[in-house]
Design an enzyme around this catalytic site. Structure first.
Site, short mmCIF file in Angstrom:
data_model
loop_
_atom_site.label_atom_id
_atom_site.label_comp_id
_atom_site.label_asym_id
_atom_site.label_seq_id
_atom_site.Cartn_x
_atom_site.Cartn_y
_atom_site.Cartn_z
N SER A 152 -5.86 84.09 -2.31
CA SER A 152 -6.08 84.93 -1.03
C SER A 152 -5.44 84.29 -0.05
CB SER A 152 -7.75 84.87 -0.73
OG SER A 152 -8.08 85.90 0.29
N ARG A 222 -18.80 88.66 8.69
CA ARG A 222 -18.88 88.17 7.08
C ARG A 222 -19.38 89.14 6.31
NH1 ARG A 222 -16.77 85.00 3.19
NH2 ARG A 222 -18.33 84.24 1.85
N ASP A 318 -9.82 94.11 -7.90
CA ASP A 318 -9.39 93.55 -6.51
C ASP A 318 -8.85 94.64 -5.63
OD1 ASP A 318 -8.91 92.11 -4.21
OD2 ASP A 318 -7.69 90.45 -5.27
N HIS A 351 -12.11 90.65 -5.84
CA HIS A 351 -11.20 89.78 -5.20
C HIS A 351 -11.99 88.33 -5.62
CE1 HIS A 351 -8.59 87.90 -2.52
NE2 HIS A 351 -9.90 87.51 -1.59
N ASP A 352 -13.23 88.23 -5.53
CA ASP A 352 -13.78 86.71 -5.67
C ASP A 352 -13.49 86.47 -7.08
OD1 ASP A 352 -14.62 86.32 -3.16
OD2 ASP A 352 -16.62 86.88 -3.44
#
Lengths: 378, 201
Positions: A152, A222, A318, A351-352
């Site tokens: 990232s 967040r 992602d 993405h994680d």
């Protein structure tokens, strides 16, 4: 930062840079402190150092527990003895980024007037972060890094390192990243910034001097960002439309759905470990990132003649930094004649995924590092 | 590990066509067996394209540079004339767009080495004639040979695309017959597989 942890922030490992740091915005920071952690041993010719760069909300505790918050290491699957980033072979360094809030100089640090910088802190870029890291690496007496890597925003730093100082990087491993922030990326982070700035406790950026914190705004920021870190299929698999501790909808605005409860928890727990202004500055740095921008939009020119060996990874689901973004970097590197490898890992974790268990990814990264280290004579 | 496996005959044959120190792209490089051979024997600058991330990962661990991708859609990442030799080993009949792939190879490198199964082999002709079924190990509708072709078909296509056939070699039961530049009829009748060395004109 709130004192949630076992030891105060002032007790983490620091190095104060010997010189002032010039910034892309034209200003300069007279004093920069870099908070860092290391694992493994630096070899005699200082050739085995790997710099691990963290993502937006990460910190220098990549390979061991965060001594301030008590949270576990963020990359425990990768860093350690016998792991892909093998601390029996490599000297692993991680620093908290410039503008961060885990000890490195940032908007929550005390400024020249004796008060917290707040929004008087200059706006920084990814390139500034890397300049600070390079001054830090200089101070350690390390000439060439065996590898610079990260996922990232950490991947942006790895790319930036390779462009700024190709002669000082043997390999670069940008993971789940992009060479520029897309309009969609900017849009999502703008929602987050607006949420923070709309919080009355933000106090025009000087909440620390007032003894307040924009917790509600930061939590919303967040929550919005977190949605982009997970895939639709992962959300469906984990929660679908499941109800939270109830059999039927409450006809209210409680967290009826599990996914709401999950997001609220993500937002709430984040506030305890992150600074609102840091979130503004670091997301801004990402928005400004556009490697090709300095080369008339021609990304290949950024890498022309580079001696750095690259290995990129992306993850199929992602949508934050989609595979296409990594493929564009790969194409530019191939066009520039660089030695580049690229793997798109099939994963439904979004993405994680770069932080999670993905056996093919872990094995390939281990293989790349090991073969490169053989070539480097480490 | 793969290093201990015996070296494939077609790989050895391909290696004889690759100049020392060349820049080589192997399309569909698998776990990197051929590239590793070319690296150690011909000191080439080796790159690979491979569809399977797991195989590409194995090639990475051998120190090879491999891009995971699909030849049908991802050859675009490689620049014009980025290589001296492009290799497509036992893959062209599995491509969705074989003509496009050949054109892409010719864009990327002036020389190409292409190997494929020859459906002109006499046993396959007889098999079709006597059984009334498509020859091959698998059912016609399986993934695999999507575009069955004979050596003559492939050479005609190459010529149409402006590619010169520099040499061709038959391969039978994992033995390579040696490269020669004539005798297409015999090759098309008798070769199980064929290795073509093509050049952009």
């Amino acid at each position: 930062m709130p004192d949630t942890g076992r030891i105060p922030l002032s007790e983490v490992q620091y190095l104060t840079l010997p010189d002032p740091l010039p910034l892309d915005c034209g200003e300069r920071l007279e004093t920069v402190r870099v908070a860092y952690e290391t694992w493994g041993e630096l070899n005699a010719d200082k050739s085995n150092a790997i710099l691990v760069c963290h993502a937006l909300t990460g910190d220098q505790f990549a390979g061991s527990e965060n001594v301030v918050t008590g949270r576990p290491a963020w990359w425990p699957r990768m860093i350690g003895p016998g792991k892909p980033i093998d601390t029996d072979r490599f000297y692993v360094i991680a620093t908290n980024v410039l503008g961060g809030c885990m000890g490195t100089t940032g908007p929550a640090s005390i400024g020249p007037d004796g008060k917290p910088w707040g929004t008087h802190f200059p706006v920084i870029t990814i390139s500034d972060m890397v300049r600070a890291q390079r001054a830090f690496i200089d101070a350690l007496g390390i000439d060439t890094l065996f590898s610079v890597m990260g996922g990232s925003m950490g991947g942006m730093q790895a790319l930036e390192w390779a462009v700024q100082s190709p002669e000082r990087v043997f390999t670069a491993v940008p993971i789940a990243t992009a060479a520029r922030h897309s309009a969609q990326n900017i849009a999502f982070y703008e929602v987050g910034r607006q949420a923070i700035m709309a919080d009355p406790d933000w106090c025009d950026g000087h909440y620390l001097a007032e003894g307040r914190r924009p917790g509600r705004g930061l939590a919303i920021a967040r929550m919005a960002a977190h949605i982009t870190y997970v895939s639709e299929s992962a959300l469906k698999r984990k929660f679908d439309r499941g109800l939270q501790d109830r059999d039927q909808a409450s006809f209210s605005f409680d967290a009826d759905f599990q996914v709401e409860s999950y997001l609220r928890y993500q937002g709430h727990s984040f506030v305890d470990r992150f600074d609102g202004n840091s979130y503004l500055y670091v997301t801004r740095a990402m928005d400004y990132f556009d490697l090709a921008g300095r080369y008339d939009g021609r990304l290949a020119e950024a890498f022309r003649g580079t001696p750095v060996r690259f290995c990129l990874f992306s993850f199929s689901s992602d949508w934050h930094y989609p595979p296409q973004a990594s493929r564009e970097i790969t194409r530019a590197l191939a066009a520039a004649g660089a030695e580049v490898s690229y793997l798109e890992i099939e994963s439904d974790k979004g993405h994680d995924a770069f932080l999670l268990e993905e056996p093919i990814y872990e094995k390939a990264l281990a293989g790349f590092l090991s073969a490169s280290a053989d070539r480097r004579g480490i | 590990m793969a290093e201990t496996q015996s070296i494939r005959a077609d790989h050895l044959a391909i290696a004889t066509r690759v100049p020392e120190g060349a820049r080589v792209l192997d399309v569909g490089c698998g776990n990197g067996d051929l590239l590793a051979l070319l690296q150690s024997e011909k000191h080439v600058n080796a790159r690979g394209l491979e569809l399977s991330a797991a195989d590409a990962g194995v090639a990475l661990a051998r120190g090879l540079s491999v891009i995971q991708g699909d030849a049908d859609s991802d050859l675009g990442v490689f620049p014009d004339n980025g290589f001296d030799v492009a290799i497509l080993s036992k893959a062209i009949q599995q491509m969705r767009r074989p003509v496009f792939v050949l054109q892409e190879l010719a864009r990327i490198a002036p020389e190409m080495i292409v190997s494929f199964r020859n459906f002109g082999l006499w046993q396959r002709r007889i098999s079709l004639m006597t059984s009334g079924r498509m020859p091959g190990h698998r059912a016609w509708h399986d993934e695999g040979a999507l575009h069955p072709s004979t050596a003559r078909d492939m050479i005609e296509l190459s010529t149409e695309l402006g590619l010169e056939v520099v040499a061709m070699a038959p391969m039978h039961r994992n033995r390579v017959g040696g490269f020669r530049d004539a005798g297409l009829s015999r090759l098309n009748w008798g070769a199980d597989e064929v290795i073509l060395h093509l050049r952009r004109t």
